[in-house]
Design an enzyme around this catalytic site. Structure first.
Site, short mmCIF file in Angstrom:
data_model
loop_
_atom_site.label_atom_id
_atom_site.label_comp_id
_atom_site.label_asym_id
_atom_site.label_seq_id
_atom_site.Cartn_x
_atom_site.Cartn_y
_atom_site.Cartn_z
N HIS A 1 0.85 -1.19 0.00
CA HIS A 1 0.00 0.00 0.00
C HIS A 1 0.89 1.23 0.00
CE1 HIS A 1 -2.90 3.03 0.80
NE2 HIS A 1 -2.61 3.19 2.06
N ASP B 1 1.18 -5.09 -20.40
CA ASP B 1 2.17 -6.06 -19.88
C ASP B 1 1.89 -6.43 -18.43
OD1 ASP B 1 5.12 -4.61 -21.54
OD2 ASP B 1 3.55 -5.96 -22.28
N HIS C 1 -8.25 7.58 -1.59
CA HIS C 1 -7.21 7.08 -0.68
C HIS C 1 -5.91 6.87 -1.45
CE1 HIS C 1 -6.16 3.92 2.66
NE2 HIS C 1 -5.21 4.81 2.48
N TYR D 1 8.70 -12.79 -21.17
CA TYR D 1 9.64 -11.71 -20.85
C TYR D 1 10.62 -12.12 -19.74
CZ TYR D 1 11.34 -7.33 -18.85
OH TYR D 1 12.14 -6.34 -18.36
O1 LIG Z 1 -2.68 6.31 5.30
C1 LIG Z 1 -2.42 5.71 6.32
C2 LIG Z 1 -3.00 6.06 7.64
O2 LIG Z 1 -4.11 6.92 7.46
C3 LIG Z 1 -1.44 4.56 6.26
O3 LIG Z 1 -1.68 3.85 5.08
C4 LIG Z 1 0.00 5.06 6.21
O4 LIG Z 1 0.17 6.15 7.08
C5 LIG Z 1 0.95 3.94 6.59
O5 LIG Z 1 0.61 3.58 7.92
P1 LIG Z 1 1.57 2.59 8.75
O6 LIG Z 1 2.84 3.35 9.10
O7 LIG Z 1 1.88 1.38 7.89
O8 LIG Z 1 0.73 2.23 9.97
#
Ligand SMILES: O=C(CO)[C@@H](O)[C@@H](O)COP(=O)(O)O
Length: 223
Positions: free
Chosen positions: A101, A126, A166, A220
């Site tokens: 993330h 790809d 987000h 690839y």
């Molecule tokens: O966006 C947020 C919190 O709102 C989180 O994805 C980001 O700050 C990462 O949090 P962590 O340090 O992994 O707890």
């Protein structure tokens, strides 16, 4: 609860990999401060970073281990605030071994508009096999983000989803694959954003997307 002796070596190896992969996030300018995380599944556990800890301080010993319900099993600090989302993905997507993330700028900009990234570059065909989809707006704190990721990616070739308002989550067979998807996602998010400023985008025909995706995923690189 603690990590079983039989899993010790595998968990320790994953800690080293996941710690090293967190350094890729600032390296590729996918994060500011601590705003991103990487995890890897190890059997019935996941290894992830501790919440709010600077990337310079993330070595293997700093990594924490959780069960697939997101409960802390091993570690001195609280797990990432996104652990519930990572854990939900692992519980509902058996083929996924790594989750990333970030809030990378251009991918987050597409997420802020709730607009999927159209498949107009061969690099998208790809790596993503088509457009990068948008997932629902969901607030951190329960399974809603994880559910949104899974419901959006279910039946989709893309390893990336733009969670509305987000930012991106990416998945892969392992953490390295998920990090690669996050890196390439930000690149195509930026390129397509720039292209849109200059005029109409030219879609790639579906048969060409399918051909490019098959080649990249199966031919690839080094085999
Ligand atoms: O966006 C947020 C919190 O709102 C989180 O994805 C980001 O700050 C990462 O949090 P962590 O340090 O992994 O707890």
């Amino acid at each position: 609860m603690s990590v079983p002796t039989s899993m010790r070596a595998a968990v320790d190896a994953a800690k080293a990999r996941v710690a090293a992969l967190h350094a890729e996030l600032p390296r590729w300018e996918l994060v500011v401060w601590t705003a991103g995380n990487v995890s890897e599944r190890v059997g019935d556990y996941l290894v992830i970073k501790p919440s709010g800890v600077r990337y310079d301080d993330l070595d293997a010993d700093a990594m924490v281990v959780c069960d697939l319900d997101g409960n802390l099993v091993e570690g001195a600090r609280s797990p990432s605030s996104d652990t519930a989302a990572h854990a939900y993905v692992y519980r509902h997507m058996d083929h996924v071994g790594g989750v990333v993330h970030t809030h990378s700028t251009y991918a987050a900009a597409w997420a802020a508009r709730g607009e999927e990234i159209p498949c107009v570059l061969t690099m998208m065909a790809d790596e993503f096999g088509g457009p990068v989809p948008v997932g629902p707006f969901a607030i951190i704190g329960d399974d809603s983000i994880g559910r949104g990721i899974v419901e959006t990616l279910d039946g989709h070739r893309s390893p990336a989803v733009l969670m509305q308002n987000h930012g991106p989550f990416t998945v892969g067979r392992d953490a390295r694959s998920a990090v690669k998807a996050a890196v390439l996602l930000e690149e195509v998010a930026r390129a397509v954003h720039v292209a849109k400023q200059g005029g109409d985008l030219i879609p790639i025909p579906q048969d060409a997307i399918d051909s490019l995706y098959h080649r990249y995923q199966n031919v690839y690189g080094q085999h």
